[in-house]
Design a protein around this motif. Structure first.
Motif, PDB file in Angstrom:
ATOM      1  N   LEU A  36      18.350   7.390  10.141  1.00 12.94           N
ATOM      2  CA  LEU A  36      17.692   8.407   9.322  1.00 12.94           C
ATOM      3  C   LEU A  36      16.695   9.202  10.149  1.00 12.94           C
ATOM      4  O   LEU A  36      15.958   8.648  10.963  1.00 12.94           O
ATOM      5  CB  LEU A  36      16.963   7.750   8.153  1.00 12.94           C
ATOM      6  N   ASN A  37      16.682  10.499   9.922  1.00 12.30           N
ATOM      7  CA  ASN A  37      15.682  11.364  10.540  1.00 12.30           C
ATOM      8  C   ASN A  37      14.574  11.579   9.507  1.00 12.30           C
ATOM      9  O   ASN A  37      14.620  12.504   8.710  1.00 12.30           O
ATOM     10  CB  ASN A  37      16.310  12.696  10.957  1.00 12.30           C
ATOM     11  N   GLN A  38      13.581  10.684   9.528  1.00  8.11           N
ATOM     12  CA  GLN A  38      12.543  10.664   8.499  1.00  8.11           C
ATOM     13  C   GLN A  38      11.243  11.226   9.063  1.00  8.11           C
ATOM     14  O   GLN A  38      10.730  10.743  10.070  1.00  8.11           O
ATOM     15  CB  GLN A  38      12.314   9.229   8.017  1.00  8.11           C
ATOM     16  N   HIS A  39      10.705  12.215   8.376  1.00 10.92           N
ATOM     17  CA  HIS A  39       9.494  12.879   8.862  1.00 10.92           C
ATOM     18  C   HIS A  39       8.349  11.891   9.056  1.00 10.92           C
ATOM     19  O   HIS A  39       7.682  11.880  10.098  1.00 10.92           O
ATOM     20  CB  HIS A  39       9.077  13.970   7.874  1.00 10.92           C
ATOM     21  N   PRO A  97      21.268  -2.853   8.272  1.00 14.20           N
ATOM     22  CA  PRO A  97      20.600  -1.702   8.892  1.00 14.20           C
ATOM     23  C   PRO A  97      19.905  -0.844   7.848  1.00 14.20           C
ATOM     24  O   PRO A  97      20.230  -0.899   6.662  1.00 14.20           O
ATOM     25  CB  PRO A  97      21.758  -0.935   9.553  1.00 14.20           C
ATOM     26  N   LYS A  98      18.929  -0.062   8.296  1.00  9.89           N
ATOM     27  CA  LYS A  98      18.285   0.896   7.396  1.00  9.89           C
ATOM     28  C   LYS A  98      19.253   2.029   7.102  1.00  9.89           C
ATOM     29  O   LYS A  98      20.002   2.428   7.987  1.00  9.89           O
ATOM     30  CB  LYS A  98      17.006   1.458   8.041  1.00  9.89           C
ATOM     31  N   PRO A  99      19.246   2.588   5.896  1.00  8.38           N
ATOM     32  CA  PRO A  99      18.442   2.218   4.723  1.00  8.38           C
ATOM     33  C   PRO A  99      19.126   1.230   3.787  1.00  8.38           C
ATOM     34  O   PRO A  99      18.623   0.989   2.684  1.00  8.38           O
ATOM     35  CB  PRO A  99      18.251   3.564   4.038  1.00  8.38           C
ATOM     36  N   MET A 100      20.276   0.652   4.214  1.00  7.49           N
ATOM     37  CA  MET A 100      20.958  -0.314   3.357  1.00  7.49           C
ATOM     38  C   MET A 100      20.028  -1.450   2.952  1.00  7.49           C
ATOM     39  O   MET A 100      20.069  -1.924   1.815  1.00  7.49           O
ATOM     40  CB  MET A 100      22.183  -0.886   4.081  1.00  7.49           C
ATOM     41  N   ASN A 101      19.190  -1.865   3.902  1.00  6.99           N
ATOM     42  CA  ASN A 101      18.321  -3.010   3.627  1.00  6.99           C
ATOM     43  C   ASN A 101      17.389  -2.747   2.453  1.00  6.99           C
ATOM     44  O   ASN A 101      17.132  -3.648   1.640  1.00  6.99           O
ATOM     45  CB  ASN A 101      17.521  -3.370   4.879  1.00  6.99           C
ATOM     46  N   ASN A 137      13.414   6.186  -5.256  1.00  5.24           N
ATOM     47  CA  ASN A 137      13.623   5.354  -4.077  1.00  5.24           C
ATOM     48  C   ASN A 137      14.364   6.122  -2.986  1.00  5.24           C
ATOM     49  O   ASN A 137      13.996   6.079  -1.805  1.00  5.24           O
ATOM     50  CB  ASN A 137      14.397   4.092  -4.445  1.00  5.24           C
ATOM     51  N   ALA A 138      15.433   6.808  -3.363  1.00  6.69           N
ATOM     52  CA  ALA A 138      16.175   7.606  -2.389  1.00  6.69           C
ATOM     53  C   ALA A 138      15.297   8.690  -1.790  1.00  6.69           C
ATOM     54  O   ALA A 138      15.369   8.977  -0.585  1.00  6.69           O
ATOM     55  CB  ALA A 138      17.406   8.219  -3.056  1.00  6.69           C
ATOM     56  N   VAL A 139      14.443   9.279  -2.623  1.00 10.83           N
ATOM     57  CA  VAL A 139      13.557  10.350  -2.155  1.00 10.83           C
ATOM     58  C   VAL A 139      12.588   9.832  -1.105  1.00 10.83           C
ATOM     59  O   VAL A 139      12.438  10.424  -0.025  1.00 10.83           O
ATOM     60  CB  VAL A 139      12.790  10.972  -3.342  1.00 10.83           C
ATOM     61  N   ILE A 140      11.907   8.722  -1.394  1.00 10.49           N
ATOM     62  CA  ILE A 140      10.879   8.244  -0.457  1.00 10.49           C
ATOM     63  C   ILE A 140      11.500   7.650   0.803  1.00 10.49           C
ATOM     64  O   ILE A 140      10.901   7.734   1.885  1.00 10.49           O
ATOM     65  CB  ILE A 140       9.913   7.240  -1.127  1.00 10.49           C
ATOM     66  N   ILE A 141      12.691   7.095   0.698  1.00 16.39           N
ATOM     67  CA  ILE A 141      13.369   6.614   1.909  1.00 16.39           C
ATOM     68  C   ILE A 141      13.724   7.795   2.797  1.00 16.39           C
ATOM     69  O   ILE A 141      13.575   7.748   4.022  1.00 16.39           O
ATOM     70  CB  ILE A 141      14.626   5.802   1.537  1.00 16.39           C
ATOM     71  N   MET A 149       8.427   1.786  -0.074  1.00 11.91           N
ATOM     72  CA  MET A 149       9.702   1.309  -0.586  1.00 11.91           C
ATOM     73  C   MET A 149       9.762  -0.208  -0.579  1.00 11.91           C
ATOM     74  O   MET A 149      10.254  -0.830  -1.530  1.00 11.91           O
ATOM     75  CB  MET A 149      10.855   1.899   0.250  1.00 11.91           C
ATOM     76  N   LEU A 150       9.256  -0.831   0.479  1.00 13.21           N
ATOM     77  CA  LEU A 150       9.256  -2.294   0.532  1.00 13.21           C
ATOM     78  C   LEU A 150       8.361  -2.868  -0.565  1.00 13.21           C
ATOM     79  O   LEU A 150       8.697  -3.890  -1.177  1.00 13.21           O
ATOM     80  CB  LEU A 150       8.795  -2.768   1.907  1.00 13.21           C
ATOM     81  N   ALA A 151       7.233  -2.225  -0.814  1.00 17.24           N
ATOM     82  CA  ALA A 151       6.356  -2.686  -1.903  1.00 17.24           C
ATOM     83  C   ALA A 151       7.071  -2.569  -3.246  1.00 17.24           C
ATOM     84  O   ALA A 151       6.926  -3.455  -4.114  1.00 17.24           O
ATOM     85  CB  ALA A 151       5.060  -1.881  -1.904  1.00 17.24           C
ATOM     86  N   ILE A 152       7.829  -1.497  -3.438  1.00 17.75           N
ATOM     87  CA  ILE A 152       8.628  -1.349  -4.661  1.00 17.75           C
ATOM     88  C   ILE A 152       9.709  -2.417  -4.720  1.00 17.75           C
ATOM     89  O   ILE A 152       9.984  -2.990  -5.782  1.00 17.75           O
ATOM     90  CB  ILE A 152       9.237   0.068  -4.717  1.00 17.75           C
ATOM     91  N   ASP A 153      10.330  -2.717  -3.579  1.00 20.56           N
ATOM     92  CA  ASP A 153      11.359  -3.763  -3.521  1.00 20.56           C
ATOM     93  C   ASP A 153      10.834  -5.096  -4.031  1.00 20.56           C
ATOM     94  O   ASP A 153      11.530  -5.817  -4.768  1.00 20.56           O
ATOM     95  CB  ASP A 153      11.841  -3.945  -2.079  1.00 20.56           C
TER      96      ASP A 153
END
Length: 828
Positions: A36-39, A97-101, A137-141, A149-153
């Protein structure tokens, strides 16, 4: 394997396989080796690169980061403690792998919650997928909010531990609550932790009221002891993060401020948190809460614009504007028209129509103490999300609710609804489909269900008819398209009229979509009521429709375009340019770079390579933020010099390309001044550095006057940096008379200690953000060491607590197994 055991495990194994298949389909590019190319992750890598390089050389992360905003603690960037615990995050997510995890982990944690709620495994699969693939979730990832996201998980995992305890499965509750509390806090997102605390409080109160009515005093005592005890031990394992962050927060923007800067005016003030106007900026408009079931009703995200099918094009062409120009105008206008139209939003907190409808039905018909806790905190979350659009209520909370004034973006409270709605949805399905005599009971409740859904649709229709479809951004559009010569705003009003027509069309389309889904839900329940469909058919139908719906919406915000190859990601962001290479040739161990060619307070690429005046961090030191607002935003040369800014990067006005300008006037690592000017308070201090030659005169507040000795100028006196390390700086000093030295390092009193010839010495805050020290005559070795007691204490507590967590988790699971086995033997 025992056939009975396999039969028990089979539904759960099927659930895991389903979760793997769905996440693999959705995250297919990750399986092809793309990333992922995440800002925000790119920004974090820029912030943390210095720490990575330090660890590669020294074997551990440093506690101070010199590459961000001239220097700040590394606590919120890259830090490690001491623990015997394995990486439970990787174990629970099967090392995917991210973001599957992230998606898989959310599924697993929510499924454990469903087991605690004692719902059918198929319902558990439905609820887990709905929770994991909520659009937020998709948005923040996609943007890189991974700790969030992990806190939400982990929220449902911690809630599962509480529910096990409340349902008198004490050993399992102890094990899961301990692990869940540790994992929830360990990911270091206090804002999500705070929101979960509200959920936990509401649910606990609902159960407590029920227990008091039943006079279950022993159960109350046991539940309180297990829940609070397990939570405290889980939290203690994160002491190294919590203690340092708590200490650091007092000195940041989130800890309040002592001065207020408005233009050239500086005033004394005293606040204890974020400014209310800043904290409440990212609020959803009151009608915007419907995006939980109507994702595109308010345009989706700020990045979406109108197209050639917009009513704006139609209305402009009717006014004689060429079609090409009308399309061009429309494409520059945003679709989003919600409460954050003056700021930005990356996407809606869409939960799925089916989940929302089922949770609404459940709030009406389900009889369960958990329902009241979920309902109360859901309503509270929506009210809080309205933020500045419900000012009286939210200003009161901001002022009186403990810790709340440390957080911004009220819209984020919708993560509470993201948890409560799927929980209520699975309880609803279990209540409707799997009660004894469920069809007869459903027949009695069916009219209530129809009224509840019908009432919601009527409310949406009223909203559709009554709203004026205006947005705060309309005023900016009106000003931007008004002819400055004639003052005519006819075109501007035409554009706004077209945008309002588009908005009404979007809302209407989403309303029809909701009606269709409502018909499906009511229809499936009716077919079950008439004994035409079995429960499993209803469940599978709802699950398939819901998952497909969510995946389609999610793909708008996280898709193949978000992925790149690892090489491409590195080359795009972390390949040194010509200017970087020029600066890197300078072997001076400690100087700073001011990159003014862009938004230097919102970029960390410079920090990846150099010690930067700017950076990217949501919690800057308050004193440094004051300097930014007062001086650095205008590029004040005096302040740049005192910060040892050896190189300035600026945008060439002709080419708009970055250009390098060495700064020969930088004061260096440290210097001796001719006199010290004592001032009264922070207002005088920050104003004085703007009109004082800081090379000759140091500015110190009166509160530090007891550690200041006026220097006696000695032209032969010297002080120089002999060793630079993130957490240790050594200087060599020589003078025949007392001197006052200014060190071009950021003042942070919680951990930085000064030593002269090995003996601890006093130093003071100087020139508002730097350090200063009076030095006696002679030759002396001066050392600054960053050795915060909060870190040392936190490491010890965390290490001890990690043993307790392992003992309680494994011991709790063993005792649960033993208890269930004994119960099984007795039953035979």
């Amino acid at each position: 394997m025992n056939s009975g055991l396999f039969k028990k495990l089979l539904p759960h194994l099927i659930a895991i396989v389903v979760f793997l298949i769905i996440t693999a389909i959705f995250c297919k590019p990750a399986l092809e080796g793309n990333v992922l190319n995440q800002h925000d992750i790119t920004g974090w890598k820029g912030m943390a690169q210095n720490a990575f390089e330090y660890k590669a050389k020294h074997g551990h992360y440093p506690l101070w980061n010199p590459n961000l905003f001239s220097g700040m603690p590394n606590y919120q960037v890259a830090m490690e403690g001491k623990s015997i615990l394995p990486d439970f995050t990787k174990i629970l997510s099967l090392w995917l792998p991210k973001p599957m995890n992230f998606f898989f982990l959310a599924c697993i944690c929510f499924y454990i919650l469903c087991i605690a709620l004692r719902v059918n495994p198929v319902i558990g699969i439905f609820g887990s997928l709905a929770y994991a693939f909520s659009t937020y979730n998709a948005v923040i990832i996609g943007v890189g909010h991974e700790s969030k996201m992990l806190a939400i998980d982990f929220m449902p995992l911690l809630l599962a531990g509480m529910i096990f305890t409340f349902n008198k499965r004490y050993w399992l509750g102890l094990a899961i609550t301990t692990l869940g509390a540790y994992l929830e806090v360990a990911v270091n997102h206090p804002q999500i932790n705070f929101y979960f605390l509200l959920v936990a409080a509401a649910i606990s109160i609902a159960f407590l009221v029920d227990w008091i009515r039943k006079r279950e005093w022993k159960h109350i005592l046991i539940s309180i002891c297990i829940t609070i005890g397990a939570a405290l031990i889980g939290i203690a394992a994160c002491a190294v993060t919590l203690l340092t962050s708590y200490e650091y927060a007092r000195s940041t923007m989130r800890g309040g401020k002592t001065i207020s800067i408005e233009g050239d005016v500086v005033k004394q003030t005293n606040t204890s948190g974020l400014d209310t106007s800043y904290a409440l900026r990212w609020s959803i408009a009151k009608p915007e809460a419907v995006v939980t079931l109507m994702p595109e009703a308010f345009g989706g995200s700020s990045s979406k614009s109108l197209d050639e099918n917009s009513h704006v094009v139609e209305k402009l062409t009717d006014k004689g504007v060429p079609e090409g120009s009308a399309i061009q105008a429309a494409s520059s206008l945003p679709k989003y028209w919600g409460g954050m139209s003056e700021d930005t939003t990356a996407g809606p907190p869409y939960l799925g129509v089916i989940v929302c409808l089922l949770s609404l039905i459940g709030f009406v018909i389900v009889k369960n103490p958990l329902k009241w806790g979920l309902l109360a905190v859901t309503v509270l979350a929506i009210l809080m999300a309205w933020g500045k659009y419900l000012p009286g209520f939210n200003t009161f909370l901001f002022t009186h609710l403990p810790l709340y004034n440390k957080f911004r973006a009220p819209s984020m409270t919708m993560v509470i609804v993201e948890l409560t709605a799927p929980v209520m949805a699975v309880l609803t399905l279990q209540y409707i489909l799997f009660r004894e005599k469920s069809r007869e009971l459903l027949k009695a409740d069916f009219r209530k269900i129809v009224y509840a859904v019908g009432g919601l649709l009527v409310l949406l229709i009223i909203m559709y008819m009554m709203m004026d479809y205006s947005a705060s951004i309309d005023q900016r559009i009106l000003a931007g398209y008004t002819d400055p010569k004639t003052g005519s705003n006819e075109i501007a009003r035409t554009i706004i009229a077209g945008m309002k027509a588009d908005r009404k069309s979007m809302f209407g389309g989403q309303l029809l979509r909701t009606v269709a889904f409502a018909a499906i839900v009511i229809g499936l329940l009716y077919l079950y009521l008439r004994n035409i469909f079995k429960p499993v058919i209803v469940l599978i139908s709802l699950a398939l429709i819901s998952v497909i719906d969510l995946l389609v919406i999610d793909k708008e915000y996280l898709n193949a375009e978000n992925f790149v190859s690892p090489d491409e990601l590195s080359s795009q962001n972390f390949t040194p340019g010509i200017i970087d290479q020029q600066i890197l040739q300078d072997k001076d161990p400690d100087f700073r770079v001011f990159n003014s060619s862009g938004d230097w307070t919102q970029e960390s690429r410079t920090s990846y390579f150099h010690k930067s005046i700017g950076g990217y961090h949501p919690a800057k030191l308050r004193i440094y933020q004051d300097i930014i607002e007062k001086y650095l935003s205008a590029g004040n040369q005096n302040v740049l010099n005192m910060l040892n800014t050896k190189y300035i990067i600026f945008a060439n006005p002709q080419t708009n390309q970055p250009q390098l300008q060495p700064n020969p006037y930088a004061y260096g690592h440290c210097w001796l001044v001719k006199n010290v000017r004592i001032v009264n308070g922070p207002v005088e201090e920050i104003q004085a550095i703007g009109n004082t030659n800081l090379r000759d005169t140091a500015i110190v507040q009166k509160s530090f006057s007891n550690v200041v000795t006026q220097p006696q100028w000695d032209s032969s006196a010297t002080i120089r940096l002999t060793k630079f390390d993130n957490d240790t700086m050594d200087y060599s000093f020589s003078s025949s008379r007392p001197q006052f030295a200014v060190f071009s390092e950021i003042y942070y009193p919680y951990g930085w200690n000064a030593y002269v010839d090995g003996k601890k010495a006093e130093y003071c805050k100087t020139d508002y953000v730097l350090r200063g020290m009076s030095l006696p005559p002679g030759q002396h070795a001066v050392r600054f060491v960053f050795e915060p007691s909060s870190y040392k204490t936190g490491v010890k507590i965390s290490y001890i607590a990690s043993f307790l967590i392992l003992i309680l988790f494994l011991g709790g699971l063993f005792m649960e197994w033993r208890t269930s086995r004994q119960s099984g033997v007795r039953s035979h």
